[in-house]
Every structure is written in structure tokens, then in C-alpha cells.
Design a protein around this motif. Structure first.
Motif, mmCIF file in Angstrom:
data_model
loop_
_atom_site.group_PDB
_atom_site.id
_atom_site.type_symbol
_atom_site.label_atom_id
_atom_site.label_comp_id
_atom_site.label_asym_id
_atom_site.label_seq_id
_atom_site.Cartn_x
_atom_site.Cartn_y
_atom_site.Cartn_z
ATOM 1 N N ASN A 138 0.804 -1.219 0.000
ATOM 2 C CA ASN A 138 0.000 0.000 0.000
ATOM 3 C C ASN A 138 0.837 1.268 0.000
ATOM 4 O O ASN A 138 0.399 2.305 0.480
ATOM 5 N N TRP A 139 2.069 1.189 -0.526
ATOM 6 C CA TRP A 139 2.886 2.372 -0.769
ATOM 7 C C TRP A 139 3.121 3.213 0.490
ATOM 8 O O TRP A 139 2.992 4.437 0.470
ATOM 9 N N ASP A 140 3.434 2.527 1.588
ATOM 10 C CA ASP A 140 3.771 3.199 2.853
ATOM 11 C C ASP A 140 2.596 3.946 3.482
ATOM 12 O O ASP A 140 2.797 4.754 4.409
ATOM 13 N N ARG A 141 1.377 3.713 2.989
ATOM 14 C CA ARG A 141 0.225 4.379 3.619
ATOM 15 C C ARG A 141 -0.082 3.696 4.959
ATOM 16 O O ARG A 141 -0.025 2.473 5.081
ATOM 17 N N LEU A 142 -0.454 4.510 5.948
ATOM 18 C CA LEU A 142 -0.662 4.027 7.310
ATOM 19 C C LEU A 142 -2.111 4.182 7.732
ATOM 20 O O LEU A 142 -2.863 5.002 7.185
ATOM 21 N N VAL A 143 -2.524 3.391 8.699
ATOM 22 C CA VAL A 143 -3.827 3.569 9.338
ATOM 23 C C VAL A 143 -3.652 4.484 10.548
ATOM 24 O O VAL A 143 -2.552 4.972 10.833
ATOM 25 N N LEU A 144 -4.732 4.738 11.290
ATOM 26 C CA LEU A 144 -4.707 5.741 12.350
ATOM 27 C C LEU A 144 -3.744 5.395 13.483
ATOM 28 O O LEU A 144 -3.248 6.289 14.192
ATOM 29 N N ASP A 145 -3.462 4.090 13.687
ATOM 30 C CA ASP A 145 -2.535 3.728 14.766
ATOM 31 C C ASP A 145 -1.068 3.813 14.338
ATOM 32 O O ASP A 145 -0.166 3.440 15.082
ATOM 33 N N GLY A 146 -0.837 4.320 13.111
ATOM 34 C CA GLY A 146 0.519 4.511 12.641
ATOM 35 C C GLY A 146 1.159 3.289 12.025
ATOM 36 O O GLY A 146 2.325 3.335 11.624
ATOM 37 N N LEU A 147 0.416 2.184 11.936
ATOM 38 C CA LEU A 147 0.936 0.962 11.337
ATOM 39 C C LEU A 147 0.530 0.879 9.868
ATOM 40 O O LEU A 147 -0.446 1.511 9.441
ATOM 41 N N PRO A 148 1.251 0.099 9.046
ATOM 42 C CA PRO A 148 0.848 -0.065 7.646
ATOM 43 C C PRO A 148 -0.549 -0.657 7.524
ATOM 44 O O PRO A 148 -0.980 -1.446 8.385
ATOM 45 N N ARG A 149 -1.249 -0.293 6.473
ATOM 46 C CA ARG A 149 -2.583 -0.836 6.239
ATOM 47 C C ARG A 149 -2.536 -2.356 6.135
ATOM 48 O O ARG A 149 -1.588 -2.915 5.582
ATOM 49 N N PRO A 150 -3.561 -3.046 6.641
ATOM 50 C CA PRO A 150 -3.580 -4.512 6.564
ATOM 51 C C PRO A 150 -3.547 -4.999 5.119
ATOM 52 O O PRO A 150 -4.170 -4.414 4.234
ATOM 53 N N ILE A 151 -2.791 -6.061 4.872
ATOM 54 C CA ILE A 151 -2.711 -6.652 3.539
ATOM 55 C C ILE A 151 -2.816 -8.172 3.654
ATOM 56 O O ILE A 151 -3.075 -8.705 4.730
ATOM 57 N N HIS A 152 -2.624 -8.880 2.545
ATOM 58 C CA HIS A 152 -2.940 -10.307 2.501
ATOM 59 C C HIS A 152 -1.842 -11.072 1.761
ATOM 60 O O HIS A 152 -2.106 -11.773 0.781
ATOM 61 N N ILE A 153 -0.607 -10.968 2.256
ATOM 62 C CA ILE A 153 0.518 -11.573 1.553
ATOM 63 C C ILE A 153 0.391 -13.097 1.507
ATOM 64 O O ILE A 153 0.695 -13.726 0.486
ATOM 65 N N GLU A 154 -0.068 -13.735 2.589
ATOM 66 C CA GLU A 154 -0.144 -15.193 2.617
ATOM 67 C C GLU A 154 -1.096 -15.716 1.549
ATOM 68 O O GLU A 154 -0.791 -16.683 0.844
ATOM 69 N N ASP A 155 -2.270 -15.100 1.409
ATOM 70 C CA ASP A 155 -3.182 -15.489 0.337
ATOM 71 C C ASP A 155 -2.608 -15.099 -1.018
ATOM 72 O O ASP A 155 -2.722 -15.845 -1.993
ATOM 73 N N GLY A 156 -2.002 -13.925 -1.080
ATOM 74 C CA GLY A 156 -1.492 -13.432 -2.349
ATOM 75 C C GLY A 156 -0.436 -14.331 -2.949
ATOM 76 O O GLY A 156 -0.472 -14.646 -4.140
ATOM 77 N N GLU A 157 0.526 -14.789 -2.127
ATOM 78 C CA GLU A 157 1.618 -15.588 -2.675
ATOM 79 C C GLU A 157 1.130 -16.932 -3.202
ATOM 80 O O GLU A 157 1.768 -17.536 -4.073
ATOM 81 N N LYS A 158 -0.020 -17.416 -2.743
ATOM 82 C CA LYS A 158 -0.573 -18.682 -3.227
ATOM 83 C C LYS A 158 -1.298 -18.511 -4.565
ATOM 84 O O LYS A 158 -1.662 -19.509 -5.189
ATOM 85 N N ASN A 159 -1.503 -17.260 -4.981
ATOM 86 C CA ASN A 159 -2.266 -17.012 -6.200
ATOM 87 C C ASN A 159 -1.471 -16.297 -7.292
ATOM 88 O O ASN A 159 -1.863 -16.324 -8.460
ATOM 89 N N ILE A 160 -0.382 -15.641 -6.925
ATOM 90 C CA ILE A 160 0.444 -14.977 -7.933
ATOM 91 C C ILE A 160 0.942 -16.007 -8.939
ATOM 92 O O ILE A 160 1.490 -17.050 -8.565
ATOM 93 N N GLN A 161 0.753 -15.729 -10.210
ATOM 94 C CA GLN A 161 1.279 -16.583 -11.272
ATOM 95 C C GLN A 161 2.666 -16.057 -11.645
ATOM 96 O O GLN A 161 2.803 -15.073 -12.365
ATOM 97 N N TRP A 162 3.680 -16.731 -11.126
ATOM 98 C CA TRP A 162 5.043 -16.230 -11.204
ATOM 99 C C TRP A 162 5.621 -16.299 -12.611
ATOM 100 O O TRP A 162 6.648 -15.688 -12.898
#
Length: 273
Positions: A138-162
């Protein structure tokens, strides 16, 4: 009826706008493969999509597919480190970025990483299970608590067609245009989508007549156009630039023509047989 037999009460095609003019990049993401969305979420089809460029500034572009020879494990490590806030992910080290201009069409079958850059107005043509998008960065965008926005790398890596790297993307997904009809009356071009996707898209220039069953359309060039039925199946109506409209399958024939002395272009989407 054929669409109902396949999709039930689901409406299978969506047109929407992704506006990043004077804004920021959209999130880097990937959509689940059909078998993954069925086994994990019970859906029978996934969110194949495409980006049709309505307008963009000189620096507008589309991130699409992976670069040749990247290190898969290093990319996943870098994504996870970025999500922890330790580094900023270098997207252009791993992902292709293509310059975009008006009327370009980028095809995005599920499993292909996409992202619209800043300064683009995109008409997104897609299938409709829209809640299943796996965000990767999410390009370094943060939520209100100052942490990076939630993402889904575990699901993503199982679906990326490399294997969808630069050469494959160029050959299959970038401006894959085929002329269907070129005459004095109109120009019809097939602009996608990829054979892995169930949506067909056609672009028409000037007035035309069509009978492809249920259609979703958008006026992508010209100020106004008139939609009419030669058999008087509906009252004529006017559409304006960037407006989306639908024609039901029971209307067997209809025409679209410019109201003024101008060239119009219409993008049409429908479910392939």
C-alpha cells in the motif's frame, strides 16, 4: 437465460471508475484463481478484470505482471518487511510498469499482479466478486494507529502466477487489439479480454448496430450519443461521455450513433458463449 444458468442471481459484469488524477497509486494486489476462490470462499468464479484508460497525465501508467528473472522468495521477504514497517517496498524492482495513454486497454486475468499508478482515470471492466482482493503493498500508507494498512501476503503468494513476466504480459495483456470490421459505416475492434477470462470486450467507432445478447457499455469518446431500437423495443435515450448503460438480452438489435458531428467510441462488454 444462458447467463442465469451460469451465474444464477449474480450480475457477472461490473464497470467502475478508478480515479487517481492528482492522487496516489492504487494498492499493489492480486485476485484469487478460480480454484482458490472456490475452495476457500465458495465462489464459482473470480474477479478477472481489465483497465481501460479513459484519460491520464503524461506520467500515468499501469503496473502489471512481474519482471523477468526476479527472485520470488526475495520479493516475498521484501513485502513482509515492508508490511512490518522496516523498509519501503521497491515495486519497480519486481513489477513491470507500462506507460499509459487514452484508450489503452490492459487485461488482468486473476493471478496477475496489477496496480494503476497516480494520474490515471481508469474504466475498470471486471467480473463481480469484488470483495476478494489480496492486497500486497500500500505504498507506505498508514492507518490511524501509525501501522501499515492490513494486507494479505499469505493469500497473495498462493495465487500470484510467477510465470506471467514481461514478455508474456506484453504478448497477451497490453493493447491486445484485433480488428473485426473496418468499413465506411463503423470500426469494430476486439480489445480483450484474455482467453482465461469469460468477458468479451469490443470497441466501436462511429454508429453501429449490435445483437450480442446482454451488453454493458460505456461512451469512451464523444460528448453524446443516441441509443435506439430499429424495432421500437424501447424508447430512444441519450448517453453522455463516460456514462455506463446496459441493454438487456431480449433486445435483439439496437443502434448507437452520435448526436453531433463528432466521432464516438463505445466500449462494450458481454459474457462469451
Amino acid at each position: 437465460m444462458k447467463n442465469y444458468c451460469r451465474f444464477g442471481a449474480e450480475f457477472p459484469i461490473r464497470f467502475d471508475f478508478l480515479d487517481t488524477i492528482d492522487g496516489e497509486n492504487l494498492s499493489l494486489q492480486v485476485h484469487p484463481l478460480t480454484e482458490y476462490i472456490k475452495s476457500h470462499f465458495g465462489m464459482t468464479y473470480t474477479q478477472d478484470e481489465s483497465y481501460y484508460i479513459l484519460d491520464c497525465k503524461d506520467d500515468g501508467g499501469v503496473y502489471l505482471g512481474l519482471k523477468e528473472g526476479i527472485d520470488k522468495n526475495q520479493m516475498l521477504t521484501d513485502l513482509k518487511c515492508a508490511q512490518e514497517g522496516r523498509v519501503s517496498f521497491d515495486a519497480e524492482k519486481y513489477v513491470n510498469k507500462f506507460h499509459a495513454k487514452k484508450h489503452d486497454h490492459f487485461l488482468i486475468p486473476a493471478g496477475t499482479i496489477p496496480c494503476s499508478s497516480k494520474n490515471c482515470m481508469v474504466l475498470e471492466i471486471s467480473a463481480t466478486p469484488y470483495i476478494f482482493t489480496f492486497k500486497l503493498w500500500n505504498w507506505d500508507r498508514l492507518v490511524l494507529d501509525g501501522l501499515p494498512r492490513p494486507i494479505h501476503i499469505e493469500d497473495g503468494e498462493k495465487n500470484i502466477q510467477w510465470n506471467r513476466t514481461t514478455s508474456w504480459v506484453k504478448d497477451n495483456l497490453v493493447n491486445h487489439v484485433e480488428v473485426i470490421h473496418d468499413g465506411d459505416d463503423y470500426l469494430e475492434e476486439r480489445t480483450g479480454l484474455h482467453e482465461l477470462e469469460f468477458i468479451e470486450t469490443r470497441r466501436f467507432t462511429s454508429n453501429h448496430q449490435t445483437d450480442h445478447g446482454f451488453n454493458m457499455l460505456n461512451l469512451v469518446e464523444g460528448q453524446t450519443a443516441l441509443v435506439e431500437s430499429p424495432k421500437n423495443e424501447f424508447e430512444p435515450y441519450t448517453v453522455h461521455y463516460a456514462e455506463t448503460f446496459a441493454v438487456p438480452a431480449k433486445v435483439k438489435e439496437y443502434t448507437i450513433r452520435p448526436l453531433n458531428d463528432e466521432t464516438i467510441k463505445v466500449i462494450k462488454a458481454y459474457v462469451r458463449n
